[in-house]
Design an enzyme around this catalytic site. Structure first.
Site, PDB file in Angstrom:
ATOM      1  N   HIS A  52       0.819  -1.209   0.000  1.00  0.00           N
ATOM      2  CA  HIS A  52       0.000   0.000   0.000  1.00  0.00           C
ATOM      3  C   HIS A  52       0.859   1.267   0.000  1.00  0.00           C
ATOM      4  CE1 HIS A  52      -3.913  -2.136   1.516  1.00  0.00           C
ATOM      5  NE2 HIS A  52      -3.435  -2.632   0.382  1.00  0.00           N
ATOM      6  N   TYR A 109      -3.258   4.224  -2.807  1.00  0.00           N
ATOM      7  CA  TYR A 109      -3.155   4.539  -1.382  1.00  0.00           C
ATOM      8  C   TYR A 109      -2.283   5.761  -1.126  1.00  0.00           C
ATOM      9  CZ  TYR A 109      -5.526   0.212  -0.197  1.00  0.00           C
ATOM     10  OH  TYR A 109      -6.471  -0.781  -0.083  1.00  0.00           O
TER      11      TYR A 109
END
Length: 426
Positions: free
Chosen positions: A194, A244
């Site tokens: 992420h 992200y």
């Protein structure tokens, strides 16, 4: 071949079942065990799994159980896709950080730390039981936060590897924009779970021609919309960031957006209720279109490919390695990180495990943030393993999405208040 899925009662599971059914030549599953303490959900998911297999002409046996030790016994691979605290805990993770002006998200920032604290002890207990019951099994972790959880597993000496669907999702997106088959696209995907960037997009394999400049020039606007980031940011980076990274690059804007609309957790909970009603229909024998809104796109393809490579049924039946993006021990791949950090990178995967491919140079703009978040992950894992308010505070203070004393104090208080039932040390 026996595959066990811990968290098999998830509404996610039919996505995985669909992949097992479609890709049975890649991964010839003979027995699939779905393990979950939620008996009613497990019965519903198990019934749908059998119908999906039957429709595909797949003769694998599907069994369900709440008994972890019985379920993992004799398994060749154990997939972890659990959520400690369920959607109720996720809703909290997405809510209380906003009260302090910070991103409320289940894998990033303060909410991600809460999830790590709840999850790591549970996963390590499961892994120890796998080691006692079936020490030869591979543990494939899809449970978030994947990087921290995988590091906990590897640090404890388990035969484990982490998997996220972000890379395969981006591969499919790039292939669609470029008009080529997905298998032709290789990503130079480097960073942490992420927290990654596509530093190159190559056609034909890891050594193929890099078409990233063309992708940005011709399809930058589509990518920017997909990632919810400004086009000029992608152009300045000269890379494609993970979605992200908007929590970092657009923090204050995103906090405002999150505070002005229903949470993703509430949306997912509503989708799950609808999915479970659909799954109860005895005539349903395919994954419904609604499942695509649940998240985890292309998870099944990534999971099947990884399991097949680790178990020797992938390319050349295990005689060669397959290149896949996985979460593995750094071991010098990114030279500015400790060897025992867990990175998300392309790796040659075979029965022996995963060997990261050499990384291209990583610009300081990216390397600095990777190193910063790695330091946070060190502290987060320490807090998950040993507990203590001070360790939780230190992890929050170190996180680049927090980083201020007053906010870290307030977030620590809220995290502990909302997670008492899940943290034994409290």
């Amino acid at each position: 071949m026996k595959i066990a899925v811990v968290g098999g009662g998830s509404t996610y599971t039919p996505e995985l079942i669909d992949g097992f059914a479609r890709l049975r030549d890649t991964l010839p599953v003979g027995e699939l065990v779905l393990i979950d303490p939620a008996a009613e959900r497990l019965d519903v998911i198990g019934g749908l799994a059998r119908r999906i297999f039957r429709r595909a002409g797949h003769d694998a046996a599907v069994t369900t159980t709440a008994d972890l030790d019985a379920g993992i016994e004799g398994a060749d691979a154990v997939l972890l896709q659990l959520r400690v605290g369920g959607q109720a805990a996720r809703l909290q993770d997405e809510t209380w950080p906003l009260e302090c002006g910070c991103v409320g998200q289940e894998t990033t920032g303060a909410g991600g730390l809460a999830k790590a604290l709840r999850t790591v002890p549970v996963v390590l207990d499961i892994a120890e039981r796998v080691r006692r019951t079936n020490p030869g099994a591979w543990i494939i972790d899809f449970t978030n936060p994947v990087g921290i959880v995988t590091r906990a597993l590897l640090q404890a000496g388990h035969k484990a590897i982490g998997l996220c669907n972000a890379a395969i999702h981006m591969q499919r997106k790039a292939a669609g924009l470029l008009g080529v088959p997905p298998e032709e696209v290789h990503l130079d995907h480097y960073g942490l779970n992420h927290l990654t960037w596509e530093l190159g997009v190559r056609l034909g394999g890891p050594d193929g021609k890099d078409v990233l400049p063309r992708l940005l020039a011709e399809h930058g606007a589509a990518l920017a919309e997909f990632l919810q980031m400004p086009l000029n940011l992608l152009e300045r980076l000269g890379a494609v960031p993970s979605s992200y990274l908007r929590y970092y690059y657009r923090h204050d804007e995103v906090v405002g957006e999150l505070g002005s609309k229903p949470s993703r957790a509430a949306e997912v909970a509503a989708i799950e209720r609808e999915l479970l009603e659909m799954y109860r229909d005895p005539s349903l024998d395919t994954k419904p279109d609604l499942l695509s809104r649940r998240g985890g796109a292309f998870y099944s393809e990534a999971a099947v490919a990884l399991a097949a490579s680790l178990l020797g049924t992938g390319s050349a039946e295990g005689r060669s390695a397959d290149v896949q993006v996985v979460n593995v021990r750094n071991s010098g791949t990114l030279p500015f990180l400790p060897d025992d950090a867990v990175v998300e990178v392309p790796a040659a995967v075979s029965r022996a495990g995963a060997e990261p491919l050499p990384a291209p140079p990583v610009r300081p703009l990216m390397a600095g943030l990777i190193a910063h978040v790695t330091a946070y992950e060190d502290l987060a894992l320490d807090a998950a393993l040993h507990g203590g308010r001070d360790r939780v505070f230190d992890a929050l203070l170190a996180h680049p999405l927090v980083g201020q004393y007053r906010e870290a104090e307030a977030l620590t208080d809220r995290l502990l208040a909302h997670n008492r039932e899940h943290l034994a040390w409290l």
